[in-house]
Design a protein around this motif. Structure first.
Motif, PDB file in Angstrom:
ATOM      1  N   ASN A  45       9.697  -3.374  -4.533  1.00  0.00           N
ATOM      2  CA  ASN A  45      11.232  -3.452  -4.331  1.00  0.00           C
ATOM      3  C   ASN A  45      11.567  -4.429  -3.070  1.00  0.00           C
ATOM      4  OD1 ASN A  45      13.548  -1.952  -2.648  1.00  0.00           O
ATOM      5  ND2 ASN A  45      13.748  -1.288  -4.720  1.00  0.00           N
ATOM      6  N   VAL A  46      10.618  -4.468  -2.235  1.00  0.00           N
ATOM      7  CA  VAL A  46      11.211  -5.041  -0.892  1.00  0.00           C
ATOM      8  C   VAL A  46      11.330  -6.783  -1.169  1.00  0.00           C
ATOM      9  CG1 VAL A  46       8.663  -5.677  -0.151  1.00  0.00           C
ATOM     10  CG2 VAL A  46      10.704  -5.415   1.554  1.00  0.00           C
ATOM     11  N   THR A  47      10.825  -7.256  -2.009  1.00  0.00           N
ATOM     12  CA  THR A  47      10.917  -8.905  -2.329  1.00  0.00           C
ATOM     13  C   THR A  47      11.989  -9.003  -3.630  1.00  0.00           C
ATOM     14  OG1 THR A  47       8.938  -8.577  -3.751  1.00  0.00           O
ATOM     15  CG2 THR A  47       8.677  -9.326  -1.729  1.00  0.00           C
ATOM     16  N   GLY A  48      12.538  -7.915  -4.068  1.00  0.00           N
ATOM     17  CA  GLY A  48      13.723  -8.144  -4.967  1.00  0.00           C
ATOM     18  C   GLY A  48      13.318  -7.728  -6.386  1.00  0.00           C
TER      19      GLY A  48
ATOM     20  N   ASN B 143       3.514  -4.711  12.841  1.00  0.00           N
ATOM     21  CA  ASN B 143       5.086  -4.661  13.063  1.00  0.00           C
ATOM     22  C   ASN B 143       5.729  -5.874  12.389  1.00  0.00           C
ATOM     23  OD1 ASN B 143       4.560  -2.088  13.950  1.00  0.00           O
ATOM     24  ND2 ASN B 143       4.469  -2.914  16.320  1.00  0.00           N
ATOM     25  N   TRP B 144       5.135  -7.059  12.908  1.00  0.00           N
ATOM     26  CA  TRP B 144       5.669  -8.236  12.717  1.00  0.00           C
ATOM     27  C   TRP B 144       5.867  -8.606  11.130  1.00  0.00           C
ATOM     28  CZ3 TRP B 144       9.188 -11.378  14.230  1.00  0.00           C
ATOM     29  CH2 TRP B 144       9.068 -12.696  14.074  1.00  0.00           C
ATOM     30  N   LYS B 145       4.696  -8.261  10.507  1.00  0.00           N
ATOM     31  CA  LYS B 145       4.711  -8.379   9.315  1.00  0.00           C
ATOM     32  C   LYS B 145       5.370  -7.541   8.422  1.00  0.00           C
ATOM     33  CE  LYS B 145       1.286  -7.723   5.189  1.00  0.00           C
ATOM     34  NZ  LYS B 145      -0.298  -7.287   5.037  1.00  0.00           N
ATOM     35  N   GLY B 146       5.655  -6.192   8.965  1.00  0.00           N
ATOM     36  CA  GLY B 146       6.722  -5.382   7.985  1.00  0.00           C
ATOM     37  C   GLY B 146       8.215  -6.049   8.205  1.00  0.00           C
ATOM     38  N   TRP B 147       8.589  -6.525   9.349  1.00  0.00           N
ATOM     39  CA  TRP B 147       9.866  -7.078   9.574  1.00  0.00           C
ATOM     40  C   TRP B 147      10.110  -8.245   8.959  1.00  0.00           C
ATOM     41  CZ3 TRP B 147      14.468  -6.232  11.022  1.00  0.00           C
ATOM     42  CH2 TRP B 147      15.686  -7.604  11.320  1.00  0.00           C
ATOM     43  N   VAL B 148       8.914  -9.322   8.902  1.00  0.00           N
ATOM     44  CA  VAL B 148       9.296 -10.525   8.082  1.00  0.00           C
ATOM     45  C   VAL B 148       9.490  -9.994   6.503  1.00  0.00           C
ATOM     46  CG1 VAL B 148       8.330 -12.663   7.503  1.00  0.00           C
ATOM     47  CG2 VAL B 148       8.442 -11.789   9.692  1.00  0.00           C
ATOM     48  N   GLU B 149       8.547  -9.103   5.957  1.00  0.00           N
ATOM     49  CA  GLU B 149       8.396  -8.716   4.746  1.00  0.00           C
ATOM     50  C   GLU B 149       9.843  -8.345   4.319  1.00  0.00           C
ATOM     51  OE1 GLU B 149       6.169  -5.603   2.903  1.00  0.00           O
ATOM     52  OE2 GLU B 149       4.857  -7.330   2.231  1.00  0.00           O
ATOM     53  N   SER B 150      10.408  -7.650   5.068  1.00  0.00           N
ATOM     54  CA  SER B 150      11.918  -6.899   4.626  1.00  0.00           C
ATOM     55  C   SER B 150      12.871  -7.951   4.557  1.00  0.00           C
ATOM     56  CB  SER B 150      12.264  -5.959   5.759  1.00  0.00           C
ATOM     57  OG  SER B 150      12.398  -6.581   7.142  1.00  0.00           O
TER      58      SER B 150
END
Length: 752
Positions: free
Chosen positions: A232-235, A380-387
């Motif tokens: 879902n997060v990538t569309g 944390n950084w990964k979760g933000w960039v992925e979003s």
């Protein structure tokens, strides 16, 4: 005489079923083979793990009860109130639906009283209690998420714990959170947190056969993950989206077995006329905001709306972009073709679940690399960039006017040789049907810079959090993305199969890889260098975004769409009381003869059917002279007509319609619609579908007996590139805009 395997069931959903046909002996055997295959690939957990999950949930329930009593005592309440204080644990998602696999996390919801706050008590006191427990590890609170969550592992089982703060002083042990009154006087975070449980329970109440639903959903989730469209997060679509699609299919085929439902899943959603919404029940109005494209401009821009059934009804698939919708549509078509081949014993389940060869599918990719100082910062950084990756897709579509399509990979990759490092990949391809001219290219330097600036706005940024965006070619894909770190040899079969959705395209791709024309510019330059006697140089392997290197190899000039041609006239049918009737006279009038590969007619004899028939079981009465292939053809034609009736008419289906949407950080939406031909006109009474009388009001129609999944205007109104022009679901058509490549260069800043 009644057909075998047909039973009468209570109608569920907003329309009558397409077919009430049940499973035959062959279907029962094929369903057993499917279940055996799913067991063989490890989709079912062992009994020991199931018992362990129940024990963990029981202990977690006791922990939150102890926590709420401690909070109540700390706030100065008397002993009797402390004794009565209570909190409860509910489950939702794949575990509640019964489709979870080994090692899957458990989505849980903690429901607490009004005096137990989220910030101070849940993310404060409860977090401290869990941190001190030796059974708890990987504790990671995310209080600023859209749906605040606390992630951790309890005895080796992953838990996602949400919190709902109700306006009740005491939480009763028999609390029913499915009642709408539970939403009174609560904050938005609580509404979102409760939504998962309420939607899950509603789905289980709206499917005719829960066991068939679970088997089919387990199959479709596995298929989506193997084909790279589960995220879902990538569309793409997430777990709840696939559950809603399968549940709607179960409503349309209430007596079908799982093997039948899998086949019909691809048949129905290949023909679905997006953006007509998928809904399990009527939309309920109330004081809370709901999905309503009549009133909300943002709702009218959604490309693939899949509406949640519990109040407040919302679109669960708002992340879908035009590029990801194109990928999913092609995958639906591929699944349909394989299921049709399986009916002819020319394929099996392993063909359907074959992994998608992402790194063989394109010649050009974007590589997004991120790194941090330690594991916590990387998480944390990964979760933000992925979003934010979805925003990169939308920005590229916006800045290239939809001419450059993006295919994000749903997962991330880690290089074991680098510490606190991972990367994402996005396949890039020029829009199909757009001619290529030498010397032309897309410049997305400004787009990448804008994306990096938006990522850099992370409020919890720390030194060491970095991001790099590079353009690489297929031959320069790093080896660590492949299993075992070894780049596999590119087999001719895979090389020919990728990015194809029909057998003709597969054969063409197998014979020549140049059908993917994104490298036409590079080839043209190579030819010119050879003619000039200059040495030939290849594109660099990696180009850092910080160097603002231009993205090359995507030639394009003008936007030009032609009116689609229909080789076979549509078979006329009448619609009465939701029953679809194929008429013999229409077939004779169209003078269409369908033949098999041996040249024999598939329609030897089809008797007429009374228009007053109310049956939805035998849409096509088959005569004794009709061949097996003719029976299969007729049933599929009837299903296609029924699906068109449910999801929208099929006129002009060959034409493509791209709506490019970008939501900026402030929440505003910018829409661009270029190269779009508008075809006005209405369907006459003698055309494919007759108009169904229904309430003109969108909400009123869903609350009134004859419930439809489309506006009546879509049956008789105008069409735009194969999609009905309907105010509730689509935007108004815009004049055709043709841009030369020179204008495109000026618009994107490629010449700067």
């Amino acid at each position: 005489m009644a057909n075998p395997g047909v039973t009468n069931v209570q109608q569920l959903g907003v329309t009558e079923p397409i077919s009430l046909l049940g499973a035959s002996e062959i279907d029962v055997i094929e369903t057993r083979e499917l279940e055996k295959y799913l067991v063989g690939v490890g989709l079912y957990e062992c009994p020991e793990e199931a018992v362990s999950r129940e024990e963990v949930l029981g202990r977690l329930d006791q922990i939150v009860k102890t926590w709420v009593k401690k909070v109540t005592r700390n706030k100065g309440y008397n002993d009797q109130f402390v004794q009565e204080a209570n909190a409860k644990i509910y489950t939702f998602g794949s575990y509640r639906l019964g489709v979870h696999g080994p090692g899957a996390d458990i989505d849980t919801l903690c429901v607490g009283p009004k005096h137990a706050t989220r910030e101070e008590d849940f993310f404060g006191e409860l977090y401290g209690m869990l941190a001190e427990m030796p059974e708890v590890s990987e504790l990671h609170p995310v209080p600023d998420a859209h749906v605040p969550v606390m992630k951790f592992e309890f005895c080796g089982i992953s838990i996602d714990l949400l919190y709902a703060r109700l306006s009740l002083p005491i939480i009763p042990e028999d609390l029913d959170i499915s009642q709408n009154t539970i939403l009174q006087n609560v904050d938005e975070q609580t509404v979102r947190s409760l939504n998962g449980c309420r939607v899950t329970d509603k789905i289980l109440h709206l499917v005719p056969n829960v066991q068939n639903f679970r088997t089919t959903l387990r199959c479709m989730r596995f298929w989506a993950k193997r084909r790279g469209v589960y995220s879902n997060v990538t569309g793409f679509l997430g777990g709840i989206n696939w559950a809603l699609l399968v549940a709607r299919l179960c409503q349309l085929y209430p007596n079908a077995s799982p093997n039948m439902l899998v086949s019909r899943f691809f048949r129905v959603y290949t023909q679905w006329r997006w953006p007509n919404p998928v809904m399990l029940c009527a939309i309920e109005e109330g004081s809370l905001p709901i999905w309503d494209p009549r009133r909300n401009h943002r709702d009218s821009q959604h490309l693939m709306p899949i509406i949640t059934p519990a109040y407040p009804c919302m679109n669960s698939s708002y992340n879908v972009s035009s590029s990801t919708l194109r990928v999913m549509t092609e995958e639906f078509q591929r699944g349909r073709e394989i299921c049709e081949a399986m009916e002819l014993n020319k394929a099996d389940w392993s063909n359907l679940f074959e992994p998608y060869p992402f790194f063989d599918a394109y010649k050009n990719y974007l590589q997004i690399e991120i790194k941090a100082e330690n594991d916590d910062d990387l998480r944390n950084w990964k979760g933000w960039v992925e979003s934010r990756l979805r925003q990169l897709t939308l920005k590229i579509e916006r800045d290239t006017f939809g001419l450059l399509q993006c295919h994000p990979h749903p997962g991330d990759f880690s290089d074991k040789s680098k510490r606190c490092y991972c990367c994402y990949f996005m396949g890039l391809q020029r829009n199909q049907g757009v001619p290529v001219h030498e010397g032309e290219q897309f410049d997305i330097r400004a787009t990448v810079k804008e994306f990096k600036n938006s990522v850099g706005m992370y409020t919890l940024w720390k030194p060491g959090m970095e991001i790099y965006v590079s353009h690489i070619s297929r031959r320069n894909i790093p080896s660590f993305v492949f299993p075992g770190g070894v780049r596999p040899s590119r087999s001719p079969r895979v090389a020919g199969e990728v990015r194809s959705v029909s057998k003709k395209r597969v054969n063409a791709d197998r014979s020549s890889e140049s059908n993917v024309e994104v490298d036409a510019v590079e080839k043209g330059r190579k030819r010119r260098r050879e003619n000039d006697g200059s040495p030939t140089k290849s594109l660099p392997s990696t180009v850092a975004a910080s160097n603002d290197r231009i993205l090359e190899g995507f030639g394009n000039c003008s936007v030009s769409h032609t009116k689609p041609t229909v080789s076979i006239t549509s078979t006329a049918m009448s619609v009465g009381n939701h029953a679809l009737i194929l008429q013999e006279q229409a077939i004779k009038m169209d003078q269409v003869e369908y033949v098999n590969k041996e040249g024999n007619s598939l329609l030897s004899e089809i008797p007429s059917l009374s228009e007053n028939s109310r049956s939805t079981v035998n849409l096509l009465p088959i005569s004794r002279n009709l061949s097996a292939e003719g029976v299969s053809f007729c049933s599929k034609e009837a299903e296609q007509c029924a699906t068109d009736y449910i999801s929208g008419p099929s006129a002009g289906r060959e034409a493509s319609s791209e709506l490019h949407e970008f939501e900026d950080e402030s929440g505003s939406i910018q829409s661009k619609d270029f190269g779009r031909n508008t075809m006005e006109g209405s369907i006459a009474e003698s055309s494919t579908v007759k108009q169904i009388a229904a309430e003109p009001s969108f909400i009123g129609r869903f609350q009134n007996g004859g419930l439809e999944e489309l506006e009546p205007d879509e049956l008789t109104g105008s069409f735009c590139n194969g999609h009905p022009v309907s105010k509730p679901f689509t935007t108004q058509g815009k004049p055709t805009i043709r841009m030369s490549f020179t204008s495109l260069v000026k618009a994107t800043g490629a010449g700067n």
